[in-house]
Design an enzyme around this catalytic site. Structure first.
Site, short mmCIF file in Angstrom:
data_model
loop_
_atom_site.label_atom_id
_atom_site.label_comp_id
_atom_site.label_asym_id
_atom_site.label_seq_id
_atom_site.Cartn_x
_atom_site.Cartn_y
_atom_site.Cartn_z
N CYS A 150 -10.40 -2.78 20.49
CA CYS A 150 -10.25 -3.46 21.78
C CYS A 150 -11.60 -3.97 22.27
CB CYS A 150 -9.61 -2.54 22.81
SG CYS A 150 -10.73 -1.29 23.50
N ARG A 173 -2.72 -3.02 -7.31
CA ARG A 173 -2.19 -3.77 -6.20
C ARG A 173 -1.30 -4.90 -6.71
NH1 ARG A 173 -2.41 -0.10 -3.15
NH2 ARG A 173 -3.43 -0.11 -1.11
N CYS A 181 -13.33 0.28 24.84
CA CYS A 181 -13.21 1.73 25.05
C CYS A 181 -14.45 2.46 24.50
CB CYS A 181 -11.94 2.25 24.39
SG CYS A 181 -12.01 2.27 22.59
N ARG A 225 -5.69 2.34 18.03
CA ARG A 225 -5.78 3.13 16.79
C ARG A 225 -4.40 3.25 16.15
NH1 ARG A 225 -7.36 9.22 18.31
NH2 ARG A 225 -9.06 8.11 19.35
N HIS A 281 1.28 -4.03 5.81
CA HIS A 281 0.07 -4.02 6.65
C HIS A 281 -1.16 -4.51 5.91
CE1 HIS A 281 0.07 -0.16 4.58
NE2 HIS A 281 -1.24 -0.16 4.74
N GLU A 282 -1.00 -4.89 4.64
CA GLU A 282 -2.17 -5.40 3.90
C GLU A 282 -1.89 -6.87 3.66
OE1 GLU A 282 -3.84 -2.40 0.92
OE2 GLU A 282 -3.63 -4.16 -0.34
N CYS A 289 -6.48 -3.48 3.97
CA CYS A 289 -6.28 -2.02 4.03
C CYS A 289 -7.01 -1.34 2.88
CB CYS A 289 -4.81 -1.61 4.05
SG CYS A 289 -4.67 0.20 4.05
N CYS A 311 -10.29 3.30 18.00
CA CYS A 311 -10.05 2.67 19.31
C CYS A 311 -8.97 3.41 20.10
CB CYS A 311 -9.64 1.22 19.07
SG CYS A 311 -9.15 0.36 20.57
N CYS A 315 -14.80 2.08 20.73
CA CYS A 315 -15.28 0.75 20.29
C CYS A 315 -16.76 0.59 20.61
CB CYS A 315 -14.45 -0.35 20.94
SG CYS A 315 -12.80 -0.45 20.22
N CYS A 321 0.88 -1.18 0.00
CA CYS A 321 0.00 0.00 0.00
C CYS A 321 0.91 1.22 0.00
CB CYS A 321 -0.87 -0.04 1.26
SG CYS A 321 -1.71 1.50 1.66
N HIS A 322 0.41 2.36 -0.48
CA HIS A 322 1.30 3.52 -0.56
C HIS A 322 1.79 3.98 0.82
CE1 HIS A 322 2.61 6.37 -3.85
NE2 HIS A 322 3.42 6.51 -2.84
N THR A 323 1.02 3.69 1.87
CA THR A 323 1.45 4.10 3.22
C THR A 323 2.79 3.44 3.59
OG1 THR A 323 -0.89 4.26 3.75
CG2 THR A 323 0.63 4.38 5.60
P1 NAD Z 1 -1.42 4.76 -5.13
O1 NAD Z 1 -0.04 5.31 -5.24
O2 NAD Z 1 -1.69 3.44 -5.72
O3 NAD Z 1 -2.47 5.82 -5.75
C1 NAD Z 1 -2.37 7.20 -5.56
C2 NAD Z 1 -2.77 7.88 -6.86
O4 NAD Z 1 -2.85 9.30 -6.63
C3 NAD Z 1 -1.78 7.68 -8.00
O5 NAD Z 1 -2.46 7.19 -9.15
C4 NAD Z 1 -1.20 9.08 -8.23
O6 NAD Z 1 -0.88 9.33 -9.59
C5 NAD Z 1 -2.34 9.97 -7.76
N1 NAD Z 1 -1.94 11.32 -7.33
C6 NAD Z 1 -0.86 11.68 -6.58
N2 NAD Z 1 -0.85 13.03 -6.39
C7 NAD Z 1 -1.95 13.52 -7.01
C8 NAD Z 1 -2.50 14.82 -7.17
N3 NAD Z 1 -1.90 15.89 -6.61
N4 NAD Z 1 -3.65 14.95 -7.87
C9 NAD Z 1 -4.25 13.88 -8.42
N5 NAD Z 1 -3.78 12.60 -8.31
C10 NAD Z 1 -2.64 12.43 -7.62
O7 NAD Z 1 -1.77 4.79 -3.56
P2 NAD Z 1 -2.89 3.97 -2.72
O8 NAD Z 1 -2.26 2.76 -2.14
O9 NAD Z 1 -4.14 3.87 -3.52
O10 NAD Z 1 -3.10 4.98 -1.49
C11 NAD Z 1 -3.69 6.25 -1.72
C12 NAD Z 1 -3.54 7.12 -0.48
O11 NAD Z 1 -4.35 6.62 0.58
C13 NAD Z 1 -2.12 7.19 0.08
O12 NAD Z 1 -1.91 8.50 0.56
C14 NAD Z 1 -2.17 6.21 1.25
O13 NAD Z 1 -1.18 6.48 2.23
C15 NAD Z 1 -3.56 6.51 1.77
N6 NAD Z 1 -4.19 5.48 2.61
C16 NAD Z 1 -4.95 5.91 3.66
C17 NAD Z 1 -5.63 5.00 4.44
C18 NAD Z 1 -6.55 5.47 5.53
O14 NAD Z 1 -7.03 4.63 6.30
N7 NAD Z 1 -6.83 6.76 5.65
C19 NAD Z 1 -5.51 3.64 4.18
C20 NAD Z 1 -4.75 3.23 3.07
C21 NAD Z 1 -4.09 4.16 2.30
ZN ZN Z 2 -2.65 0.78 3.62
ZN ZN Z 3 -11.18 0.23 21.74
#
Ligand code: NAD
Ligand code: ZN
Ligand code: ZN
Length: 380
Positions: free
Chosen positions: A100, A373, A103, A118, A70-71, A178, A114, A106, A48-50
């Site tokens: 959990c 993915r 809390c 969290r 994490h995925e 994820c 959580c 939850c 994942c991108h994170t």
């Molecule tokens: P990814 O890299 O596969 O997709 C991101 C897309 O965004 C790419 O296609 C990229 O070209 C595009 N992009 C980047 N900057 C841009 C902009 N300024 N304008 C338009 N498009 C733009 O990533 P992913 O795995 O799909 O994750 C996406 C985001 O979600 C990441 O920031 C990730 O960390 C976040 N995320 C958050 C959670 C959450 O629970 N909040 C969970 C998972 C992932």
């Molecule tokens: Zn993720």
């Molecule tokens: Zn909890």
């Protein structure tokens, strides 16, 4: 009990020794689970991108050596003291944010944040004793978001583990741990578009495309995909995206382009990029009076969101979510069932697959914008 219960397991893990340097497959030691922990045998994991942000550590706090990931999907190998809800052999998905069960969060219907479990991206140890379960030649190796799935075995708090239908193929449903739940839930649980409405999705990776899938399921009529990578647009059609905007094709801010296309703005927007500029655009492109924008992308640690307060006074709403507001243990098993009942397709998100020994290729595919993915197979 498995034959390895209570013992240190030696296995392969992909260790990030330094920021931005290729992961190295090493033999590491994985300690047995302590109270309220379980040790999992990981079978499939995805990138994942994170993971990439914290590995690059450009806009995030560096913490190395670390095992990312994490995925994932796996099987319980052994359980620690006090674990009654899981047993060896259970099929599970670990999740970066936990439940959990006790809390206020939850117990609230509205929250999945959580108090105990969290997401905490800066923590590299287990909450039980402040230590790591991974080591190499006595040197501790840090955990990532409590999951560290780039290892054949990992130790996770029981509250971060969802038990799922053992008939579900882990090489597919692992992406629910994820990205797919995050995007789907951001739309269905948080943005909640109405039938016939318009929705803009910023970022068409796995998270954004599953947010688009959520908009399609909710009955949105116009689903506008926004991405800087034009190669995403063809793929996105399979996910219900029916209009496209590349911010690079326009001289004016993308929020103005979208406002012109939609007679004043979209009804809902979901930001899935991690770019602060895209977050601001996603908010400013929703219609005044009723528009709701949802932030999902993970920002850099020093980012600040800047918009004119009048944008709020004009009755626009800004929200954010982790994991699409799903409670991992309570809600994830039923999302797996949606896949089993063919209400949710996962195959179309999986564009690549590599053996564990080639995990660095998954990073290349993501950095080059080629994969949605990439599944990493732990058994070669
Ligand atoms: P990814 O890299 O596969 O997709 C991101 C897309 O965004 C790419 O296609 C990229 O070209 C595009 N992009 C980047 N900057 C841009 C902009 N300024 N304008 C338009 N498009 C733009 O990533 P992913 O795995 O799909 O994750 C996406 C985001 O979600 C990441 O920031 C990730 O960390 C976040 N995320 C958050 C959670 C959450 O629970 N909040 C969970 C998972 C992932
Ligand atoms: Zn993720
Ligand atoms: Zn909890």
């Amino acid at each position: 009990m498995s034959s390895t219960a209570g013992q240190v397991i030696k296995c392969r893990a992909a260790v990030a020794w330094e920021a931005g340097k290729p992961l190295v497959i090493e033999e590491v030691e994985v300690a047995p689970p302590q109270a309220h922990e379980v040790r999992l045998k990981i079978l499939f994991t995805a990138l994942c991108h994170t993971d990439v942000y914290f590995w690059e550590a450009k806009g995030q706090t560096p913490l190395f050596p670390r095992i990312f990931g994490h995925e994932a999907g796996g099987i319980v190998e052994s359980v620690g003291e006090g674990v009654t809800e899981l047993q060896p052999g259970d099929h599970v998905l670990p999740v970066f944010t936990g439940e959990c069960g006790e809390c206020r969060h939850c117990k609230s219907e509205e929250s999945n944040m959580c108090d105990l479990l969290r997401i905490n991206t800066d923590r590299g140890h287990m909450i039980n004793d402040g230590k790591t379960r991974f080591s190499k030649n006595g040197q501790p190796i840090y955990h990532f978001v409590g999951t560290s799935t780039f290892s054949e075995y990992t130790v996770v708090h029981v509250g971060c583990v969802a038990k799922i239908n053992p008939a579900a193929p882990l090489d597919k449903v692992c992406i629910l741990s994820c990205g797919i739940c995050t995007g789907l839930g951001a739309t269905l649980n948080v943005a909640k578009p109405k039938i016939g409405s318009s929705v803009a999705i910023f970022g068409l990776g796995a998270v954004g495309l599953s947010a688009a899938e959520g908009a399609r399921i909710a009955g949105a009529a116009r689903i506008i995909g926004v991405d800087l990578n034009p190669s995403r647009f063809e793929e996105a059609k399979k996910f219900g995206v029916n209009e496209f905007v590349n911010p690079k094709d326009h001289d004016k801010p993308v929020q103005e382009v979208i406002a012109e296309m939609t007679d004043g703005g979209v009804d809902r927007s979901v930001e899935c990029t991690g770019s602060i500029q895209a977050m601001i655009s996603a908010f400013e492109c929703v219609h005044d009076g009723w528009g709701v924008a949802v932030l999902v992308g993970v920002p850099n640690k020093d980012d600040a969101f800047k918009t004119h307060p009048m944008n709020f006074l004009n009755e626009r709403t800004l929200k954010g979510t982790f994991y699409g507001n799903y409670k991992p243990r309570t809600d994830l098993p039923s999302v797996v069932e949606k896949y089993m009942n063919k209400e949710l397709e996962l195959e179309k998100f999986i564009t690549h697959s590599v053996p564990f020994s080639e995990i660095n290729k998954a990073f290349d595919y993501m950095l080059k914008g080629q994969s949605i993915r990439c599944i990493i197979r732990m058994e070669e």
